[in-house]
Design a protein around this motif. Sequence first.
Motif, mmCIF file in Angstrom:
data_model
loop_
_atom_site.group_PDB
_atom_site.id
_atom_site.type_symbol
_atom_site.label_atom_id
_atom_site.label_comp_id
_atom_site.label_asym_id
_atom_site.label_seq_id
_atom_site.Cartn_x
_atom_site.Cartn_y
_atom_site.Cartn_z
ATOM 1 N N GLY A 52 0.841 -1.178 0.000
ATOM 2 C CA GLY A 52 0.000 0.000 0.000
ATOM 3 C C GLY A 52 0.884 1.239 0.000
ATOM 4 N N VAL A 53 0.557 2.175 -0.862
ATOM 5 C CA VAL A 53 1.371 3.382 -1.008
ATOM 6 C C VAL A 53 0.518 4.597 -0.666
ATOM 7 C CG1 VAL A 53 2.765 4.781 -2.568
ATOM 8 C CG2 VAL A 53 2.746 2.288 -2.808
ATOM 9 N N ALA A 54 0.981 5.399 0.262
ATOM 10 C CA ALA A 54 0.241 6.598 0.665
ATOM 11 C C ALA A 54 -0.042 7.485 -0.539
ATOM 12 C CB ALA A 54 1.041 7.371 1.712
ATOM 13 N N GLN A 74 -11.732 -12.077 -4.132
ATOM 14 C CA GLN A 74 -11.732 -11.497 -2.786
ATOM 15 C C GLN A 74 -10.471 -10.668 -2.593
ATOM 16 O OE1 GLN A 74 -9.621 -12.796 0.054
ATOM 17 N NE2 GLN A 74 -10.389 -11.081 1.254
ATOM 18 N N LEU A 75 -10.600 -9.533 -1.912
ATOM 19 C CA LEU A 75 -9.449 -8.680 -1.604
ATOM 20 C C LEU A 75 -9.474 -8.291 -0.135
ATOM 21 C CD1 LEU A 75 -9.140 -6.043 -4.504
ATOM 22 C CD2 LEU A 75 -7.653 -8.000 -4.077
ATOM 23 N N SER A 76 -8.281 -8.134 0.428
ATOM 24 C CA SER A 76 -8.144 -7.652 1.799
ATOM 25 C C SER A 76 -7.042 -6.603 1.845
ATOM 26 C CB SER A 76 -7.797 -8.797 2.763
ATOM 27 O OG SER A 76 -8.839 -9.742 2.823
ATOM 28 N N TYR A 77 -7.176 -5.703 2.810
ATOM 29 C CA TYR A 77 -6.129 -4.706 3.027
ATOM 30 C C TYR A 77 -5.776 -4.720 4.504
ATOM 31 C CZ TYR A 77 -3.343 -0.507 2.382
ATOM 32 O OH TYR A 77 -2.285 0.382 2.301
ATOM 33 N N ASN A 78 -4.513 -5.078 4.784
ATOM 34 C CA ASN A 78 -4.062 -5.248 6.171
ATOM 35 C C ASN A 78 -4.957 -6.212 6.934
ATOM 36 O OD1 ASN A 78 -1.686 -3.777 6.260
ATOM 37 N ND2 ASN A 78 -2.685 -1.872 6.865
ATOM 38 N N GLN A 103 -8.991 9.805 1.609
ATOM 39 C CA GLN A 103 -7.875 9.010 2.088
ATOM 40 C C GLN A 103 -8.209 8.392 3.440
ATOM 41 O OE1 GLN A 103 -4.635 12.170 1.412
ATOM 42 N NE2 GLN A 103 -3.542 10.256 1.052
ATOM 43 N N GLY A 104 -7.564 7.265 3.726
ATOM 44 C CA GLY A 104 -7.776 6.602 5.011
ATOM 45 C C GLY A 104 -7.601 5.105 4.874
ATOM 46 N N TYR A 122 -8.378 5.673 -0.444
ATOM 47 C CA TYR A 122 -7.032 5.225 -0.782
ATOM 48 C C TYR A 122 -6.101 5.467 0.406
ATOM 49 C CZ TYR A 122 -6.393 10.148 -2.291
ATOM 50 O OH TYR A 122 -6.338 11.514 -2.372
ATOM 51 N N PRO A 123 -5.025 4.669 0.532
ATOM 52 C CA PRO A 123 -4.188 4.693 1.738
ATOM 53 C C PRO A 123 -3.588 6.074 2.019
ATOM 54 C CG PRO A 123 -3.650 2.805 0.356
ATOM 55 C CD PRO A 123 -4.536 3.683 -0.458
#
Length: 214
Positions: A52-54, A74-78, A103-104, A122-123
């Motif tokens: 993940g890129v800020a 399926q997708l996951s983030y952290n 953002q968040g 977005y991150p």
Amino acid sequence: MTTVTTDSFLREVVTYCPDVMELVALNAIVNACIEFCRVSTIHRIDMTALDGVAGQEEYTITVPTDTQLATVIQLSYNGLKLVPKSMEELTAYYRYEDWDTIQGQPAFFTQITPGTIRLVPYPDTNATGALTGRISLMPTRSATTVYDELYNRYFEDIALGARSRLHYTPATSYYDPAMAEQCKMRFDNAKNNALSRANKGQSRAMTRVLYNKF
């Protein structure tokens, strides 16, 4: 990923279309493989984890040679599951703000550009290997190799899909609309049965993962 060459299916096609040019038959075979994989989602893999890129909204999903992204399963983030949303759904959800400027912690994803996904929000911080998931693949138009399960389990079905296209070709010795319709019906049934099998396999895998937590 184990593969077979697309010409492995030729003998099952040219038997019923003996005068077909090899290039034409191979094109029909590849098209049948693409359609079969797109609908059935049988070629499922765990995607390569992405950082993940800020400040970065869109992420390109890496896929093996001769393949392209068919479906995001399926997708996951952290570790948190992301919910798929269309742009229209995101607009309705974020009715008082522009969804593609938020953002968040990502909670949703959408697809705008083929082969990529966009995170919403977005991150706002960098995170190594944060984006993980399971995807399904299909061959590219230029593929010379395809997923070996198409040959090992669905050999006759792929041939039927190719023949359903070839038998519709007018002014050829193998033009046969009635046979084309019959091949298409059997091909469509095979796609749906394969999708059901793939979904059952996914459900069993998820059950095992949940069970192993305890």
